[in-house]
Design a protein around this motif. Structure first.
Motif, PDB file in Angstrom:
ATOM      1  N   ALA A   3       0.844  -1.203   0.000  1.00 14.97           N
ATOM      2  CA  ALA A   3       0.000   0.000   0.000  1.00 14.97           C
ATOM      3  C   ALA A   3       0.872   1.243   0.000  1.00 14.97           C
ATOM      4  O   ALA A   3       1.738   1.411   0.867  1.00 14.97           O
ATOM      5  N   ILE A   4       0.644   2.108  -0.971  1.00 17.43           N
ATOM      6  CA  ILE A   4       1.357   3.384  -1.072  1.00 17.43           C
ATOM      7  C   ILE A   4       0.369   4.487  -0.690  1.00 17.43           C
ATOM      8  O   ILE A   4      -0.698   4.601  -1.304  1.00 17.43           O
ATOM      9  N   GLN A  31       0.208  15.736  -6.600  1.00 15.32           N
ATOM     10  CA  GLN A  31      -0.662  15.188  -5.563  1.00 15.32           C
ATOM     11  C   GLN A  31      -1.179  13.870  -6.098  1.00 15.32           C
ATOM     12  O   GLN A  31      -1.791  13.820  -7.172  1.00 15.32           O
ATOM     13  N   HIS A  32      -0.932  12.780  -5.360  1.00 18.58           N
ATOM     14  CA  HIS A  32      -1.299  11.469  -5.907  1.00 18.58           C
ATOM     15  C   HIS A  32      -2.134  10.681  -4.914  1.00 18.58           C
ATOM     16  O   HIS A  32      -1.813  10.621  -3.728  1.00 18.58           O
ATOM     17  N   PRO A  33      -3.225  10.070  -5.375  1.00 20.49           N
ATOM     18  CA  PRO A  33      -4.056   9.243  -4.484  1.00 20.49           C
ATOM     19  C   PRO A  33      -3.335   7.948  -4.099  1.00 20.49           C
ATOM     20  O   PRO A  33      -2.335   7.563  -4.723  1.00 20.49           O
ATOM     21  N   ALA A  34      -3.851   7.270  -3.099  1.00 22.68           N
ATOM     22  CA  ALA A  34      -3.276   6.008  -2.651  1.00 22.68           C
ATOM     23  C   ALA A  34      -3.452   4.929  -3.732  1.00 22.68           C
ATOM     24  O   ALA A  34      -4.401   4.965  -4.513  1.00 22.68           O
ATOM     25  N   PHE A  35      -2.538   3.986  -3.744  1.00 20.07           N
ATOM     26  CA  PHE A  35      -2.648   2.834  -4.649  1.00 20.07           C
ATOM     27  C   PHE A  35      -1.850   1.685  -4.047  1.00 20.07           C
ATOM     28  O   PHE A  35      -1.127   1.858  -3.059  1.00 20.07           O
ATOM     29  N   SER A  36      -1.985   0.520  -4.628  1.00 18.79           N
ATOM     30  CA  SER A  36      -1.204  -0.642  -4.195  1.00 18.79           C
ATOM     31  C   SER A  36      -0.378  -1.144  -5.365  1.00 18.79           C
ATOM     32  O   SER A  36      -0.794  -1.056  -6.525  1.00 18.79           O
TER      33      SER A  36
END
Length: 283
Positions: A3-4, A31-36
């Motif tokens: 998870a990032i 600005q970056h949303p969370a991702f895996s």
């Protein structure tokens, strides 16, 4: 998968380490949303499960040949195949595919935990769709590769070697003729061999090039303007455009390919496959 977290990140570099045409900079903030993201590149074992369940045939298998670096081609295979025009270090080897990375006289039998290679980007897309995942954008790849640091070269610091110790699998010696194997490997290393970065990501540097979802060498500001889903939706069709690859491979050497750095960029055509091309997935 790792998870990032959502956050503000820097991508690219202002340092003149790479090739001007690769568009590594200027560095920008996004600005970056969370991702895996997968902790390792997709392995031969994982790809074999995909093939067994779907009957998928890779493009190299359909074409009947693929690219193999000369160092790994036996003399017998060299006699039966030709060098690639204007790419004298590469052979177009008949029978080279993901199960036979260096040609018909090679095998993955003892490399089940190594990254799958000889997969085109189109093959990687097919795997992602089966797995319910997708390919990362270059922005996602770079954010994950940094491991939460501000390092632009390597996730362990700014120096390739620390006390003579290698943290990644690249070429040592006289490229392209002699590999001294100081890092322990001539070809691929197991996908979980070297230490992970602070996020838990294994070997984003070296080992194999990793396919990305976006076209090659686009301006970095594109990742400020468009989100990851845009690049995936626009570029999951089967085609032969130039697409981004990241991370470098076991063939990278300072004298020729300086792209075994986090900020380094490269690309290849979507149907290309070679014995140093692999991928990992995101979600």
């Amino acid at each position: 998968m790792i998870a990032i977290p959502e956050g503000v990140y820097k991508i690219g570099t202002d340092q003149p380490d790479g090739f001007l045409t690769d568009n590594e900079g200027p560095q920008i903030t996004i600005q970056h949303p969370a991702f895996s993201i997968d902790e390792t590149t997709v392995t031969n074992e994982a790809f074999a499960i995909f093939v067994k369940e779907t009957g998928y045939i890779t493009e190299a298998e359909k074409f009947g040949w693929s690219f193999v670096f000369h160092y790994f081609v036996s003399e017998e295979i060299k006699k039966a195949n030709k060098k690639v025009p204007n790419m004298s270090w590469w052979y177009a080897v008949g029978g080279a595919d993901w199960q036979h990375p260096e040609g018909p006289d090679s095998s993955i039998e003892k490399r089940r935990d190594h990254p799958v290679v000889q997969v085109s980007r189109n093959d990687a897309v097919a795997y992602c769709l089966w797995a319910g995942k997708r390919l990362p954008t270059e922005a996602e790849w770079e954010i994950a590769a940094k491991g939460g640091t501000d390092f632009e070269k390597y996730y362990w610091g700014n120096n390739l070697l620390e006390n003579g110790f290698y943290h990644c699998n690249i070429w040592q010696g006289d490229f392209p003729k002699l590999n001294t194997l100081e890092d322990g490997f001539a070809s691929t290393a197991p996908a979980k061999w070297y230490e992970a970065n602070a996020y838990g990501l294994y070997q984003p540097i070296g080992n194999v090039w990793e396919w990305c979802s976006n076209p090659a060498r686009i301006d970095l500001t594109a990742f400020q303007k468009k989100d990851s889903s845009y690049f995936w939706e626009e570029h999951q069709k089967i085609d032969d455009q130039m697409y981004a690859t990241r991370g470098g491979s076991f063939l990278c050497h300072q004298s020729y390919c300086k792209r075994y750095r986090i900020a380094a960029r490269n690309g290849n055509t979507g149907m290309s496959a070679a014995n140093n091309l692999g991928f990992r997935c995101v979600k």
